[in-house]
Design an enzyme around this catalytic site. Structure first.
Site, PDB file in Angstrom:
ATOM      1  CG  ASP A 157      -2.214   0.675   1.047  1.00 15.35           C
ATOM      2  OD1 ASP A 157      -2.314   1.500   0.122  1.00 15.35           O
ATOM      3  OD2 ASP A 157      -3.144   0.409   1.832  1.00 15.35           O
ATOM      4  CG  ASP A 160      -9.543   2.412  -0.123  1.00 13.28           C
ATOM      5  OD1 ASP A 160      -9.094   1.265  -0.327  1.00 13.28           O
ATOM      6  OD2 ASP A 160      -8.898   3.305   0.463  1.00 13.28           O
TER       7      ASP A 160
HETATM    8  C1  GLA Z   1      -5.738   1.883   2.142  1.00 13.34           C
HETATM    9  C2  GLA Z   1      -6.149   0.676   1.334  1.00 13.34           C
HETATM   10  C3  GLA Z   1      -7.182  -0.108   2.106  1.00 13.34           C
HETATM   11  C4  GLA Z   1      -6.617  -0.525   3.443  1.00 13.34           C
HETATM   12  C5  GLA Z   1      -6.138   0.695   4.210  1.00 13.34           C
HETATM   13  C6  GLA Z   1      -5.396   0.289   5.455  1.00 13.34           C
HETATM   14  O1  GLA Z   1      -6.763   2.793   2.249  1.00 13.34           O
HETATM   15  O2  GLA Z   1      -6.633   1.049   0.088  1.00 13.34           O
HETATM   16  O3  GLA Z   1      -7.601  -1.223   1.368  1.00 13.34           O
HETATM   17  O4  GLA Z   1      -5.555  -1.413   3.217  1.00 13.34           O
HETATM   18  O5  GLA Z   1      -5.277   1.496   3.426  1.00 13.34           O
HETATM   19  O6  GLA Z   1      -4.915   1.355   6.150  1.00 13.34           O
END
Ligand code: GLA
Length: 734
Positions: free
Chosen positions: A483, A553
């Site tokens: 990420d 997300d």
């Molecule tokens: C980002 C990712 C999510 C999750 C969060 C965790 O937003 O896109 O899927 O992994 O971080 O903090």
């Protein structure tokens, strides 16, 4: 050979190079004795190469000069391959420099060329690859004799796909250093044909919405200065004739194989010549090239389609699946995963994860992914990034114990990292505050309460790599979600000296690439999924390292239709991370049928993002058959040709698209209706991509039909009442 050339006699054009793909041609001309590298043609395939008499290298139409070879007017209007700064081309230029004395002029002339089979790598950068059966490469060696700069313009023509790639290599052969202030990777000059531009614009949780506008004389410039390719603008630009649609019309697609700052532009000039450019964003870019050093610019992929947007899309998909993504997983079904992020956020422990895994295994789910919150004192998103040590308060018994328990239940195990980041509240920051990107004397801007690690600094890259590897070696971890949750600000490095500070943004990206490259070399069977606050770094650069990227997300099925529609304009379905989540949806609060959430996610990598122990029994009971459907169709979804049929975003009523196998023997379409309407008509959809003379069975219909009938007459779609109901339509050759 996909590349031919001729020497022209008694002509203003001295040499022509012609690059051919199955249905497109690209021609370059070396103009006059002075060797201007001119652009002659890009479009539908042409057989003849001798087009020297038809070229536009004459006097510009309106210049207050009697001299019909007035240099100043010529350079500001002729089509060239790689426009440069300061010598009379006032349109967007590709190459800009600053000499040690402060001069900003550079000009290129042709010196020599090479034609080689196949395609070379670009050192340190992701790029498409091809062997000699697949492509040929032309290298035009150009130079600025005054500066002692050599510039190689590198073109690869693909033999089975309508793809031409471009990149640039700059070599300082002078005795002194020079600053590169702008190095774009491609320019495309053409006559206007009533063009429109199409781009993918968005934000967090609503990435890659398709936008189009008319191309005018006002420069249309977009890009990212955020340190990553970004949610806001994807490094993709399409130029199409106004009459072009999915199946007809001329379309030029350009995509930048890079994950950092980029800029793309398109505009008509005073004579209605169109110029399109793409490359690294010149803002925050200043590269010191010492004597003997080489700078490689990332690659631009260009696709020409004379058969509308659909052919362009399918060409990008084929190219990326065959000639960009390297992971062994690219041709394999990915394990159906369940991710605990939306299930638990930071509030989990070993027992909770094992209980999710236990229930998931009963439903046929194949992998548990432990998301953010397993390390340091990461009880919320305000701390601990950089402290990649297992939090044993949450994971009692340690990571290996958890992974073994999950494995015993028959599930693989995957883990989340955010390796490029550092929290101000972390042991790492307390020990190495100078490892964060920051300007001395200025408190850096916090975003999600975190800073960004200085990936231009070798020891940071080394440290980060070791942290990740230690965890991966401590247990049977088969998947990593990588990420990156904030964009770059405060561009300062404690490592780079002042004359190299302008290199930070690009060096950052190179550092990230080197980390992921090493990871893949050392763990060749690891399944890597890139992610950036959802889909903030969904670009071809990242696909070189990971076969899939978390799309957004926003897991709401209806929002996903738009996000996945825009993403699939360029990127293959096999690369789009898509999960079924709980309702009301955590981002938009909408309720959609569990079945629709499953159907939409099937057209991506497929998985779950919910607490399977807490959802309704009715929903849970649907999971085994969804998993079965995934296995039944994933081969087709992963490898088939993609066809757009209708967009809910555009028509407000229904969405429909599908994939057709390469041999046209099987197809799967999805139909999703929007909000329920009283007394509404039966929808008809015309199935695209089938072969006219083949006879097909359509699931749910007793009669058999030819592809001709199915594509021209279409089929009625009967659906129960309700909002956002959907249906899969499976078609198979009888
Ligand atoms: C980002 C990712 C999510 C999750 C969060 C965790 O937003 O896109 O899927 O992994 O971080 O903090």
């Amino acid at each position: 050979m996909a590349i031919t050339y001729i020497d022209c006699k008694d002509s203003q054009i001295k040499k022509i190079f012609k690059l051919d793909t199955p249905k497109s041609s690209y021609c370059i001309g070396i103009v006059d004795e002075e060797g201007i590298v001119g652009h002659l043609y890009y479009g539908e395939h042409i057989n003849d190469i001798n087009i020297s008499a038809l070229t536009p290298f004459t006097e510009a139409p309106f210049v207050p000069s009697k001299n019909n070879r007035d240099r100043g007017s010529i350079v500001d209007s002729i089509p060239v391959e790689y426009p440069t700064q300061g010598l009379g081309d006032y349109r967007e230029i590709c190459l800009g420099v600053e000499s040690l004395k402060g001069y900003n002029a550079v000009g290129l002339t042709f010196a020599s060329f090479d034609i080689v089979e196949g395609k070379n790598e670009i050192p340190g950068l992701p790029a498409t690859f091809a062997d000699k059966t697949e492509a040929d490469t032309l290298i035009l060696h150009c130079e600025d004799k005054v500066l002692g700069l050599k510039v190689d313009l590198i073109y690869t023509a693909f033999k089975k796909l309508d793809v031409i790639t471009r990149s640039v290599r700059i070599i300082n052969e002078s005795e002194e250093s020079i600053y590169l202030t702008r190095v774009l990777s491609a320019c495309l000059d053409m006559k206007d044909r009533d063009f429109e531009t199409v781009t993918l614009h968005g934000s967090w949780a609503r990435e890659r919405r398709i936008e189009s506008q008319k191309l005018t004389h006002n420069s249309m410039i977009f890009g990212s200065k955020r340190g990553e390719s970004s949610h806001q603008d994807n490094p993709f630009l399409m130029i199409k004739t106004a009459s072009a649609f999915d199946e007809y019309g001329e379309v030029y697609g350009m995509n930048f194989v890079y994950s950092g700052n980029f800029m793309a532009s398109a505009a008509k000039d005073q004579f209605d010549n169109v110029r399109v450019t793409m490359g690294i964003h010149p803002e925050n870019f200043k590269w010191k090239l010492d004597k003997g050093e080489v700078f490689n610019a990332p690659e631009v992929v260009m696709v020409y389609s004379g058969e509308g947007t659909g052919h362009m899309t399918r060409t990008f998909h084929d190219l990326y699946r065959q000639n960009l993504i390297r992971s062994p997983y690219k041709n394999m079904p990915r394990p159906v995963l369940i991710n605990n992020w939306e299930a638990t956020y930071f509030d989990f422990d070993t027992d909770k994860l094992v209980s999710i895994a236990r229930e998931a295994s009963k439903c046929g789910i194949e992998m548990l992914v432990m998301d953010d919150g397993w390390f340091g004192n990461r009880f919320d998103d305000n701390r601990a990034l950089g402290d990649w040590k297992v939090n044993e308060e949450k994971l009692k018994g340690g990571l290996k114990y958890l992974v073994d328990e999950v494995n015993k239940l028959g599930l693989k195990f995957g883990i989340w990292f955010e390796p490029e980041m550092i929290s101000p509240d972390s042991d790492l920051y307390r020990e190495h505050p100078d490892w964060a990107i920051a300007i001395p004397g200025r408190v850096p801007v916090r975003s999600r309460n975190q800073y960004v690690l200085d990936m231009s600094r070798p020891e940071v890259v080394e440290y980060t790599y070791k942290q990740v590897v230690d965890i991966l070696q401590s247990a049977n971890i088969e998947y990593v979600k990588w990420d990156m949750n904030r964009q770059l600000t405060d561009l300062g490095s404690y490592y780079l000296d002042s004359e190299r500070m302008g290199e930070l943004s690009h060096r950052y990206v190179l550092g990230v690439y080197s980390l992921q490259e090493r990871l893949l070399q050392d763990f060749p069977n690891l399944l890597l999924e890139n992610c950036s606050g959802g889909g903030g770094r969904f670009d071809p650069g990242m696909l070189y390292y990971s076969p899939q990227i978390w799309c957004s997300d926003d897991t709401d099925a209806i929002e996903r239709l738009s996000i996945q529609e825009g993403t699939s304009l360029v990127y293959p379905l096999s690369s789009m991370g898509a999960h079924v989540s709980d309702c009301p949806n955590h981002i938009v609060g909408r309720n959609t049928p569990f079945e629709t959430r499953g159907n939409v996610a099937l057209f991506g990598t497929f998985g779950y993002e919910l607490d399977v122990t807490r959802i309704s029994e009715e929903d849970r009971n649907l999971i085994p058959s969804q998993v079965e459907t995934y296995h039944k169709y994933n081969e087709l979804v992963r490898s088939g040709d993609y066809y757009r049929i209708a967009s809910l975003r555009e028509n407000g009523h229904f969405d429909c698209f599908g994939v057709v196998s390469k041999d046209k023997g099987e197809a799967l379409y999805i139909f999703v209706r929007g909000m329920a309407k009283a007394n509404s008509r039966t929808d008809f959809i015309r199935l695209k991509g089938l072969q006219a003379d083949k006879i097909y069975t359509v699931e749910g219909f007793e009669e058999k039909y030819t592809g001709d009938i199915l594509s021209k007459v279409g089929i009625p779609v009967a659906l129960r009442n309700g909002d956002f109901v959907s249906k899969l339509i499976h078609v198979i050759e009888a």
